[in-house]
Design an enzyme around this catalytic site. Sequence first.
Site, PDB file in Angstrom:
ATOM      1  N   CYS A   1       6.120  -4.425 -16.813  1.00  0.00           N
ATOM      2  CA  CYS A   1       6.013  -5.189 -18.055  1.00  0.00           C
ATOM      3  C   CYS A   1       7.061  -6.302 -18.059  1.00  0.00           C
ATOM      4  CB  CYS A   1       6.222  -4.270 -19.257  1.00  0.00           C
ATOM      5  SG  CYS A   1       6.198  -5.168 -20.817  1.00  0.00           S
ATOM      6  N   ASP A  31       0.854  -1.200   0.000  1.00  0.00           N
ATOM      7  CA  ASP A  31       0.000   0.000   0.000  1.00  0.00           C
ATOM      8  C   ASP A  31       0.889   1.248   0.000  1.00  0.00           C
ATOM      9  OD1 ASP A  31       0.524   1.076   2.742  1.00  0.00           O
ATOM     10  OD2 ASP A  31      -0.469  -0.760   3.435  1.00  0.00           O
ATOM     11  N   HIS A  38       8.640  -5.306  -0.987  1.00  0.00           N
ATOM     12  CA  HIS A  38       7.745  -6.260  -1.669  1.00  0.00           C
ATOM     13  C   HIS A  38       6.927  -5.599  -2.778  1.00  0.00           C
ATOM     14  CE1 HIS A  38       7.836  -9.243   1.994  1.00  0.00           C
ATOM     15  NE2 HIS A  38       8.935  -9.279   1.256  1.00  0.00           N
TER      16      HIS A  38
HETATM   17  C1  BJW Z   1      -0.912  -5.530  14.394  1.00  0.00           C
HETATM   18  C2  BJW Z   1      -2.168  -4.975  14.307  1.00  0.00           C
HETATM   19  C3  BJW Z   1      -2.281  -3.678  14.773  1.00  0.00           C
HETATM   20  C4  BJW Z   1      -2.353  -6.931  13.539  1.00  0.00           C
HETATM   21  N1  BJW Z   1      -1.211  -3.053  15.250  1.00  0.00           N
HETATM   22  N2  BJW Z   1       0.139  -4.903  14.889  1.00  0.00           N
HETATM   23  C5  BJW Z   1      12.266 -21.695   4.292  1.00  0.00           C
HETATM   24  C6  BJW Z   1      13.002 -21.002   5.248  1.00  0.00           C
HETATM   25  C7  BJW Z   1      13.294 -19.656   5.096  1.00  0.00           C
HETATM   26  C8  BJW Z   1      12.857 -18.976   3.983  1.00  0.00           C
HETATM   27  C9  BJW Z   1      12.142 -19.668   3.034  1.00  0.00           C
HETATM   28  C10 BJW Z   1      11.844 -21.010   3.196  1.00  0.00           C
HETATM   29  N3  BJW Z   1      11.119 -21.404   2.116  1.00  0.00           N
HETATM   30  C11 BJW Z   1      10.943 -20.347   1.304  1.00  0.00           C
HETATM   31  C12 BJW Z   1      11.569 -19.289   1.851  1.00  0.00           C
HETATM   32  C13 BJW Z   1      11.609 -17.901   1.300  1.00  0.00           C
HETATM   33  C14 BJW Z   1      10.259 -17.219   1.321  1.00  0.00           C
HETATM   34  C15 BJW Z   1       9.684 -17.304   2.741  1.00  0.00           C
HETATM   35  O1  BJW Z   1      10.003 -16.516   3.614  1.00  0.00           O
HETATM   36  N4  BJW Z   1       8.784 -18.234   3.003  1.00  0.00           N
HETATM   37  C16 BJW Z   1       8.248 -18.398   4.366  1.00  0.00           C
HETATM   38  C17 BJW Z   1       6.756 -18.543   4.292  1.00  0.00           C
HETATM   39  C18 BJW Z   1       8.966 -19.542   5.024  1.00  0.00           C
HETATM   40  N5  BJW Z   1      10.502 -15.850   0.951  1.00  0.00           N
HETATM   41  C19 BJW Z   1      10.532 -15.470  -0.308  1.00  0.00           C
HETATM   42  O2  BJW Z   1      10.275 -16.226  -1.228  1.00  0.00           O
HETATM   43  C20 BJW Z   1      10.943 -14.043  -0.566  1.00  0.00           C
HETATM   44  N6  BJW Z   1      12.026 -14.026  -1.494  1.00  0.00           N
HETATM   45  C21 BJW Z   1      13.222 -14.575  -1.212  1.00  0.00           C
HETATM   46  O3  BJW Z   1      13.447 -15.134  -0.152  1.00  0.00           O
HETATM   47  O4  BJW Z   1      14.160 -14.395  -2.199  1.00  0.00           O
HETATM   48  C22 BJW Z   1      15.466 -14.993  -1.999  1.00  0.00           C
HETATM   49  C23 BJW Z   1      16.384 -14.169  -1.147  1.00  0.00           C
HETATM   50  C24 BJW Z   1      17.391 -14.788  -0.419  1.00  0.00           C
HETATM   51  C25 BJW Z   1      18.265 -14.036   0.354  1.00  0.00           C
HETATM   52  C26 BJW Z   1      18.136 -12.663   0.410  1.00  0.00           C
HETATM   53  C27 BJW Z   1      17.154 -12.077  -0.306  1.00  0.00           C
HETATM   54  C28 BJW Z   1      16.270 -12.814  -1.064  1.00  0.00           C
HETATM   55  C29 BJW Z   1       9.796 -13.231  -1.145  1.00  0.00           C
HETATM   56  C30 BJW Z   1       8.693 -13.046  -0.175  1.00  0.00           C
HETATM   57  C31 BJW Z   1       7.528 -12.350  -0.841  1.00  0.00           C
HETATM   58  C32 BJW Z   1       6.374 -12.123   0.110  1.00  0.00           C
HETATM   59  N7  BJW Z   1       5.269 -11.613  -0.625  1.00  0.00           N
HETATM   60  C33 BJW Z   1       4.051 -11.250   0.121  1.00  0.00           C
HETATM   61  C34 BJW Z   1       3.013 -10.809  -0.923  1.00  0.00           C
HETATM   62  C35 BJW Z   1       3.397  -9.418  -1.491  1.00  0.00           C
HETATM   63  C36 BJW Z   1       2.359  -8.897  -2.398  1.00  0.00           C
HETATM   64  C37 BJW Z   1       0.996  -8.822  -1.741  1.00  0.00           C
HETATM   65  O5  BJW Z   1       0.791  -8.033  -0.807  1.00  0.00           O
HETATM   66  O6  BJW Z   1       0.133  -9.576  -2.190  1.00  0.00           O
HETATM   67  O7  BJW Z   1       4.348 -10.190   1.030  1.00  0.00           O
HETATM   68  S1  BJW Z   1       3.418 -12.536   1.178  1.00  0.00           S
HETATM   69  C38 BJW Z   1       2.909 -11.462   2.473  1.00  0.00           C
HETATM   70  O8  BJW Z   1       3.684 -11.709   3.665  1.00  0.00           O
HETATM   71  C39 BJW Z   1       3.288 -10.057   2.004  1.00  0.00           C
HETATM   72  C40 BJW Z   1       3.811  -9.448   3.266  1.00  0.00           C
HETATM   73  O9  BJW Z   1       4.632  -8.329   2.975  1.00  0.00           O
HETATM   74  C41 BJW Z   1       4.538 -10.586   3.915  1.00  0.00           C
HETATM   75  C42 BJW Z   1       4.755 -10.410   5.392  1.00  0.00           C
HETATM   76  O10 BJW Z   1       3.544 -10.358   6.089  1.00  0.00           O
HETATM   77  P1  BJW Z   1       3.383  -9.405   7.363  1.00  0.00           P
HETATM   78  O11 BJW Z   1       3.479  -7.993   6.932  1.00  0.00           O
HETATM   79  O12 BJW Z   1       4.283  -9.844   8.425  1.00  0.00           O
HETATM   80  O13 BJW Z   1       1.831  -9.670   7.752  1.00  0.00           O
HETATM   81  P2  BJW Z   1       1.241 -10.804   8.701  1.00  0.00           P
HETATM   82  O14 BJW Z   1      -0.213 -10.859   8.435  1.00  0.00           O
HETATM   83  O15 BJW Z   1       1.997 -12.051   8.604  1.00  0.00           O
HETATM   84  O16 BJW Z   1       1.493 -10.219  10.177  1.00  0.00           O
HETATM   85  C43 BJW Z   1       0.815  -9.072  10.642  1.00  0.00           C
HETATM   86  C44 BJW Z   1       1.271  -8.789  12.077  1.00  0.00           C
HETATM   87  O17 BJW Z   1       0.664  -7.580  12.495  1.00  0.00           O
HETATM   88  C45 BJW Z   1       0.850  -9.884  13.078  1.00  0.00           C
HETATM   89  O18 BJW Z   1       1.946 -10.188  13.926  1.00  0.00           O
HETATM   90  C46 BJW Z   1      -0.274  -9.227  13.892  1.00  0.00           C
HETATM   91  O19 BJW Z   1      -0.308  -9.612  15.238  1.00  0.00           O
HETATM   92  C47 BJW Z   1       0.107  -7.774  13.790  1.00  0.00           C
HETATM   93  N8  BJW Z   1      -1.025  -6.870  13.882  1.00  0.00           N
HETATM   94  N9  BJW Z   1      -3.037  -5.948  13.771  1.00  0.00           N
HETATM   95  C48 BJW Z   1      -0.024  -3.743  15.304  1.00  0.00           C
HETATM   96  N10 BJW Z   1      -3.491  -3.062  14.747  1.00  0.00           N
END
Ligand code: BJW
Length: 237
Positions: free
Chosen positions: A119, A96, A111
């Site tokens: 493209c 956002d 992200h």
């Molecule tokens: C509040 C609140 C309030 C609620 N006040 N707080 C095995 C081990 C390790 C890594 C991997 C693995 N297998 C695969 C991987 C890598 C993978 C990964 O991490 N997978 C895991 C699931 C294990 N990662 C990737 O593939 C990434 N790329 C990558 O690793 O490339 C290689 C690389 C290597 C080395 C260096 C660099 C790169 C890419 C990840 C892409 C994530 N994409 C998404 C979608 C984006 C587009 C979209 O929005 O649709 O990104 S997924 C989704 O999760 C989104 C978010 O940015 C991301 C994180 O989520 P977030 O923000 O933490 O949200 P929530 O819902 O999880 O948490 C919200 C929190 O707020 C909670 O704690 C609540 O309590 C709290 N909360 N209300 C304060 N009012």
Amino acid sequence: MAETRSIVVLTGAGISRESGLHTFRDADGIWATVNIEDVATPEAFARDPGRVQDFYNERRRGLVDNKIAPNPAHLALAEFETAFAGDFLLVTQNIDDLHERAGSRKLIHMHGELAKARCGNCGKFIEWREDLFTDTACPACDQAGGMRPHVVWFGEMPFEMDRIYEALEACDLFVSIGTSGNVYPAAGFVQAARMAGARTVELNLEPSEGASLFEEAVYGPAGTVVPGWFTDLAGSL
Ligand code: BJW
């Protein structure tokens, strides 16, 4: 307390929840209604681009709706950035634009951004506030069929990682706000900051996956906790 000269702040979906946007992994989160494998991987886009475009079109329409606005947490970060004389970097996992709308400028969208399209043919990315379709033509190269949301899916490399790690390696304060700590590489930033000797703080609704890695934590809604915490920080500098 040691002097604070360089700050990195990481934000996640929790900071935008009080603005009316869904998080991903809470009980009412996005992943409770749709499978990651269907909408948030390059394989999903290759298999069914229309399904993926629909998912992001709906979220983009929600974002450009004027009812969504920055909340006090976004505003507090922007205000702090303006007043702070040292190095400041805000890294958001959110697609956002609420940080920009609040006034944040030293910002990386690791992200991607929902209001941009990219493209796959020519690689250009541009502002995009309308729906995207599987036959949308690229305004830069005129080819149809290659346009996609400018976001980072699982298995893809997040943006500006070199700049982020450079800031983490130099920071003396790392603050993580509203992220569950489930997704890497963002979930590993706290360890990089610790290795740099930084003070580490988690501001979240509840303890994240990596909560034990932080030296300090304050739990509560971002709109309440973040303004108070940053006001105290500004007063202590
Ligand atoms: C509040 C609140 C309030 C609620 N006040 N707080 C095995 C081990 C390790 C890594 C991997 C693995 N297998 C695969 C991987 C890598 C993978 C990964 O991490 N997978 C895991 C699931 C294990 N990662 C990737 O593939 C990434 N790329 C990558 O690793 O490339 C290689 C690389 C290597 C080395 C260096 C660099 C790169 C890419 C990840 C892409 C994530 N994409 C998404 C979608 C984006 C587009 C979209 O929005 O649709 O990104 S997924 C989704 O999760 C989104 C978010 O940015 C991301 C994180 O989520 P977030 O923000 O933490 O949200 P929530 O819902 O999880 O948490 C919200 C929190 O707020 C909670 O704690 C609540 O309590 C709290 N909360 N209300 C304060 N009012």
